[in-house]
Design a protein around this motif. Sequence first.
Motif: not given
Length: 575
Positions: A289, A292-293, A295-296, A299-300, A303, A412-413, A416
């Motif tokens: 997890k 994955e977090a 990697r997310e 990505r954020m 963006s 969201s960052h 996270a």
Amino acid sequence: METPAEAAATDPSARTFSQVVFTDISRSYPPSTAVTCSYTLAASFQPKARDWVGIFKVGWSTTKDYHTFVWVEPCVDVEGQQSVIRQAVFKDYYLPKDEIEFYQFCYIDSAGQVRGASTPFCFRNPAEQSMESSPDDDLLVITTQEQVDQSVREKAELQRELLQITEEKESLKRALEKEQQEAACLKSQDEQKEKERSQLVRELLQTKEENENLKGALKHQQEELDHLKEEMLTKRTEQVEVQRESAAEHEKEKYDRAVMKIKQLKEEREELRRRVDARSDEISSLNSKIREAERELFRMKDSVQLLQVDLQSSEKEKEKLSAEVQRLQGLMHNMDDVKRENQELCRRLSQQETPHSSPDDELKVQRQTLVCQLQEELAAEREASRNSKRKAEVLDRELLHVREQLEKMIGSHEQAERKSNKQELQLREAHEVIADKDSIIEDKEHLIMLLTNEKEELAKENKTLFSDIEGLRRVCADLQAAAPRMQPDSAPPAGAASSTCETPEQTENLYETIGSAAGPEEEPSLVCRHCQESFPFITRLELEQHEQSHRVCPFCTLICDGMEQSEFEDHVYSH
């Protein structure tokens, strides 16, 4: 104040120093010729195989300062003789070459002690000796004042040394006479001891007759003692059987408890392993997890960077549009000026126009065309301004949307990041729990090893108990077999005792046997190997039970009887 000679006579070292006396020592010996020295051994001195005679320079300090030496020849036993004269021969090859220094012979024993010393001598030719001893020769010797002073000083030193040597010689003579007197006293004492020994032999012969009378009583006591031994052996075997049964039951209970404890520890170990496996699965899922977090999050971040680039481009576009709007506003002001000029021009034309004039028609046509052109330009400018306003409004809405998306991405960052920090904290706690479980497992394994060692020690003690019981049974069987063989016909006849003369050693052995038979059989006292306490009337099994009652550390063998169970376990774990 005593003189050096008196001090040497009273000193024990001087007494040993005078046990060898050198005789017929010349004042000088010719060089390059063998030298023979004679010496006399005292009656109380016994030479050894490693004794030696050495040549020392006058003024030596230790026995290692010898110039050369020869071993003493082996001889027969000279103890008891008054004095023995012997010789030592030194070969010319090893003799000193210096003709000025003085030397002396010394007798050194195998222990490195000086047993005697000779008077000083030197190595000179006979011609030089005669030249020095003839003062009437017509020989002119030229010397300096320093040489004269030096010779005077050497002569004074030699005189002092000669005086000291004579005093030592006299003291050695007195010590020799004293030793001879002591030897005579010792001889008289030996004679007196011989008389006392003969008297003791006579007394021992008298006591033998009394011992013969005591043997009958001793036999009767021996029979009673055998009967008592049999009774004691039967009682002891019964006690040993009872104690063995109780010890076996105790050992069995202890072994069962140890087995139950080992099973319980194994179950706890399996449960801990299952928990560790479940926790490791949770940790692996948390790690996936977290990856994955991450990697997310990446990505954020990408963006957000793209939105920032779009925001910058939209701001640049907005600046361009604002500049275009300003330009259009300037054009609208110009349009107003053109309208005013057109109205002024129309007003003038209306004032100047007259009917039926062709130029006026042309002007009117020109005015109309100009007005149409101006109106078209004005409509185009207005349309362009409306388009620019609409485009600016669209860009403003897009900018607001981008800002909202950027704020959402930042939120969201942050969420996270908080989630990743929480997961890292959980992961750290899980690692700490796993480390604690590992330490607990290691402690349990160490305790299991201790229990297994204790089990092995108990098995060994059980074997020793069985071997002790077998030994006691064999001793009991031997005593029962030896009891019928003990008969009173082993006593010697009375006539033989009176006809033979026994030595003192035989008499002492007789006293030892009588004392051992007369006294009751005493058992040796047993000592605890932990507390070092002795128990005179206790069996080996009881001693082992007492030793097992102690609480002993298996590593440092420290007695921990006064400790609690927790303190004892902490002490054992500290190793």
